[in-house]
Design an enzyme around this catalytic site. Sequence first.
Site, PDB file in Angstrom:
ATOM      1  NE  ARG A  61     -10.541   9.417  -0.371  1.00 43.34           N
ATOM      2  CZ  ARG A  61     -11.325   9.699  -1.399  1.00 43.34           C
ATOM      3  NH1 ARG A  61     -11.227  10.880  -1.980  1.00 43.34           N
ATOM      4  NH2 ARG A  61     -12.173   8.826  -1.854  1.00 43.34           N
ATOM      5  CG  ASN A  66      -7.095  10.869   5.469  1.00 43.24           C
ATOM      6  OD1 ASN A  66      -6.465   9.957   5.975  1.00 43.24           O
ATOM      7  ND2 ASN A  66      -7.944  10.694   4.478  1.00 43.24           N
ATOM      8  CB  SER A 103     -16.141  10.238  -1.483  1.00 39.50           C
ATOM      9  OG  SER A 103     -15.884  10.606  -2.815  1.00 39.50           O
TER      10      SER A 103
END
Lengths: 292, 156
Positions: free
Chosen positions: A226, A230, A222
């Site tokens: 992440r 993004n 994660s």
Amino acid sequence: MAGDTQTISEYIVHHLTNLTYGKLPAGFERDDGSIVGDGGAWVMAHGGDEAAAMGFSAIHVDSMAWSIGLGIFFCWLFRGVAKKAESGVPSGVLNLVEMIVEFVDNTVRDTFHGKNKLVAPLALTIFVWVFLMNLMDLIPVDLIPSLLSLAGVHFQKIVPSTDPNITMGMALGIFILMLYYSVKVKGFGFVKELTMNPFNHWVFIPVNLFMEVVGLLAKPFSLGLRLFGNMYAGEMIFILIAALFSAGIAWAVPAGLLQVGWAIFHILVITLQAFIFMVLTIVYLSMAHEDH
Amino acid sequence: MNINLTLIGQMVAFVCFVVFCMKYVWPPIIAAMQERTDKIADGLAAADRASHDLELAKEKAVERLKVAKEEAAGIVEAANKRGNQLVEEAKQAALVEAERVKAAAQAEIEQEANRAREQLRSQVAVLSLAGAEKILGATIDPAAHAEMVEKLAAEL
């Protein structure tokens, strides 16, 4: 802007392709018609297909160069300040650096309660380095690739954090630290944590182990994905806006406005993502230090 | 989007930068900042102490001033007292002196009067005899009437 002979989808794909150096497998037919001989060959990939064919034995030259370059820039800037640092009245770049250091120091103090000399410098490195890598996103998408293509380099992704290798590389490094400190601080307690939670009975050991291991593995994934997600999405939108410019002169003004708007919004995103990456690192390492 | 050696490369680079930061960047900056914090704290403490000292000094000055004023008042009072005393003494001395002078003058006057009286007394006999002679027209024997004249002179 898209070249005259490119379609928009070619333009986008081109922008998403790394400059890759790697080993082509034997028998691979290159785009100029030549066949790779026995034992394979270490070459620059001429496109996404060749890069994919190289598999694991390839390296993204652009990602590595920008990432290491920005890392060296960070070291140079902060080392210069560290040499000049004294207790007098700070000024100029010293102020900026001290502000960042103090901010990181406070964040670490608030979150991390163990005793570890590594965490604060680690957090500082992560924050500044990730921020600098993200910052590359604000450079107009075509500027550096088109300059480099004049010099004969045909692929260039200048935002290292849009490369999952980069973000996952950092996340895995942190994962190794998490495992190391878990074992070092908790010893056998770490095994107990993995097997006796959340159901504290020996019958549930397999269930517990499965759940805890999934939870543990989810942390680095994660963390890395992440940041990658993004930044990749942000980069993609910049590319799409840039592609709009090629849709005709009437689109120039709206595309320009979109570009400015998204760039301003993105200033928030890149800072926030660097901050999140740093805070999660501190939190994960803090959890690794907490003995229950 | 391929996972490849870049992953390993990034991990190695990550370790290098973190180690560099830990060894050469973090400690000196934090040390300098800590030193500055201490310095500022010391400075503030010193300022506090100085203002406290000032307060004390002011109080002391007020105290001293009060004492000095009291002392001065005492001195003035004593001086006044002494002055009055001196005046009083001088007055007393003058009175005594005047008394003395007066007494001396009186004594002299008395002496003078006594002497005059003596003289008068000694001449009274002669004068009274001469007077009586004139009145009687005869000579009076001073020897025969000496007792009577003596009596008269003694009555004077």
